[in-house]
Design an enzyme around this catalytic site. Structure first.
Site, PDB file in Angstrom:
ATOM      1  N   CYS A  83       4.168  15.451  25.381  1.00  9.85           N
ATOM      2  CA  CYS A  83       5.083  15.689  26.504  1.00  9.85           C
ATOM      3  C   CYS A  83       5.030  14.522  27.484  1.00  9.85           C
ATOM      4  O   CYS A  83       3.949  14.156  27.948  1.00  9.85           O
ATOM      5  CB  CYS A  83       4.715  16.990  27.204  1.00  9.85           C
ATOM      6  SG  CYS A  83       5.832  17.392  28.571  1.00  9.85           S
ATOM      7  N   HIS A 155       6.389  13.965  16.562  1.00 13.58           N
ATOM      8  CA  HIS A 155       7.762  13.729  17.012  1.00 13.58           C
ATOM      9  C   HIS A 155       8.087  12.281  16.674  1.00 13.58           C
ATOM     10  O   HIS A 155       7.419  11.364  17.149  1.00 13.58           O
ATOM     11  CB  HIS A 155       7.871  13.966  18.521  1.00 13.58           C
ATOM     12  CG  HIS A 155       9.280  13.937  19.028  1.00 13.58           C
ATOM     13  ND1 HIS A 155       9.704  14.719  20.073  1.00 13.58           N
ATOM     14  CD2 HIS A 155      10.369  13.233  18.632  1.00 13.58           C
ATOM     15  CE1 HIS A 155      10.989  14.480  20.309  1.00 13.58           C
ATOM     16  NE2 HIS A 155      11.406  13.586  19.440  1.00 13.58           N
ATOM     17  N   ASN A 195       8.929  16.160  13.300  1.00 12.95           N
ATOM     18  CA  ASN A 195       9.680  16.789  14.382  1.00 12.95           C
ATOM     19  C   ASN A 195      10.626  15.752  14.987  1.00 12.95           C
ATOM     20  O   ASN A 195      10.369  14.564  14.938  1.00 12.95           O
ATOM     21  CB  ASN A 195       8.689  17.312  15.443  1.00 12.95           C
ATOM     22  CG  ASN A 195       9.366  17.794  16.716  1.00 12.95           C
ATOM     23  OD1 ASN A 195       9.096  17.296  17.793  1.00 12.95           O
ATOM     24  ND2 ASN A 195      10.246  18.768  16.593  1.00 12.95           N
ATOM     25  N   GLY A 197      15.032  15.717  16.306  1.00  7.46           N
ATOM     26  CA  GLY A 197      16.398  15.492  15.851  1.00  7.46           C
ATOM     27  C   GLY A 197      16.826  16.242  14.614  1.00  7.46           C
ATOM     28  O   GLY A 197      17.872  15.941  14.047  1.00  7.46           O
TER      29      GLY A 197
END
Length: 325
Positions: A83, A155, A195, A197
């Protein structure tokens, strides 16, 4: 998925897929240390399998979190190292921890020692100018060897810690799926989950040829019915997928129970707005809920009235069926 995957949303998603692993919102470790347990950790047993995600940088605090996660009955505990928000950075956790792989390893090791639950890490492919293959390889190697973590959700974008909002960090940095594939090749003994899109199950199936798992966030929240075929296509579950109306009907008793406990309808109805996405009448469904769910005393009749604007279940589902289905 802050402000999205709360217990109300997770209960709804579990009605759509029986098999997919669900994740909580990221829970700040200090909140658990200071005793706000039920607020952040309570969940309905129907949500299983479910993982709790923590944010923090203090091994002692995260050990306490992992211990409580086990006591509350979660299936997995996850450390967020992905994050990029300013609020998270100010607490020295989230994506900024990618610059401190040894610290992350210490946190993971402390969590694993405190709880028998599997400890996993959610991260990015890099941050700021620290975005080389060597930096990512060093990060994963340090955390897996030093912390004992054998599962990473990656991600496939780097994060800019300054200059981009969290929303922009989900869209502006380019996706690099090949970097995640390469990570799996470099660490074949680790579970690597991709992870970022991913918007449909066709993409998920393609990724699964190169990695071990797929994590879908925003698309699954805003278009939850995309998960209706997950069990059959990815888990080999032959049971028929529920219709959108079936899901709503199964959700209503849960809503009634929470209303009686004092929760406002809007806390639950906001998670339903995308349920009929792509179906004729979806706009009227959303409008009716948005205009009425916040009113004092609003109950399940608001949802039933909204559903009536979509049409009969057979008609609604037929409208979304592929040609020749």
């Amino acid at each position: 998925m802050m402000d999205c995957t709360d217990p109300y949303a997770r209960y709804l998603l579990r009605l759509i897929t029986r098999q997919a692993l669900l994740y909580t919102e990221m829970v700040p470790a200090p909140a658990i240390v200071h005793g706000r347990l039920d607020l952040f950790l309570a969940f309905d047993p129907a949500e299983h399998p479910v993982a709790v995600q923590f944010g923090g940088a203090d091994p002692a605090e995260l050990a306490i979190c992992a211990r409580w996660a086990h006591r509350y009955g979660y299936d997995e505990v996850n450390l967020n190292v992905g994050c990029p928000s300013d609020r998270v950075q100010s607490g020295r956790f989230g994506a900024c921890l990618m610059a401190e792989p040894q610290r992350v390893a210490e946190c993971v090791a402390a969590m694993a020692e405190a709880s028998p639950l599997p400890v996993t890490v959610k991260t990015r492919i890099g941050i700021d100018d620290q975005d080389s293959w060597e930096a990512l390889e060093d990060f994963v190697g340090t955390v897996s060897e030093g912390g004992g973590c054998d599962s990473f959700a990656i991600h496939a974008r780097k994060a800019w810690l300054q200059g981009l909002s969290p929303k922009q960090n989900r869209e502006v940095p380019p996706l690099d799926y090949q970097r995640v594939y390469r990570l799996k090749q470099a660490f074949p003994g680790l579970e690597i989950i991709i992870n970022g899109g991913i918007t449909d199950l066709e993409q998920a199936e393609q990724h699964l040829q190169a990695v071990d798992g797929v994590m879908i966030g925003r698309e699954a929240y805003h278009n939850p019915y995309m998960l209706a075929e997950v069990d059959r296509r990815l888990f080999g579950d032959d049971r028929p997928a529920p219709s959108r109306h079936d899901i709503l009907e199964a959700y209503l008793p849960f809503v009634e129970t929470r209303l009686q406990a004092g929760a406002p309808l809007s806390a639950m109805s906001r998670h339903l707005l995308g349920l009929f996405q792509g179906v004729p009448g979806a706009r009227a469904w959303r409008r009716h809920i948005s205009e009425n769910a916040h009113r004092p005393g609003a109950g399940v009749e608001v949802l039933q009235e909204a559903a009536a604007k979509v049409g009969r279940p057979a008609e609604a589902e037929a409208a979304t069926a592929p040609p020749g289905a």
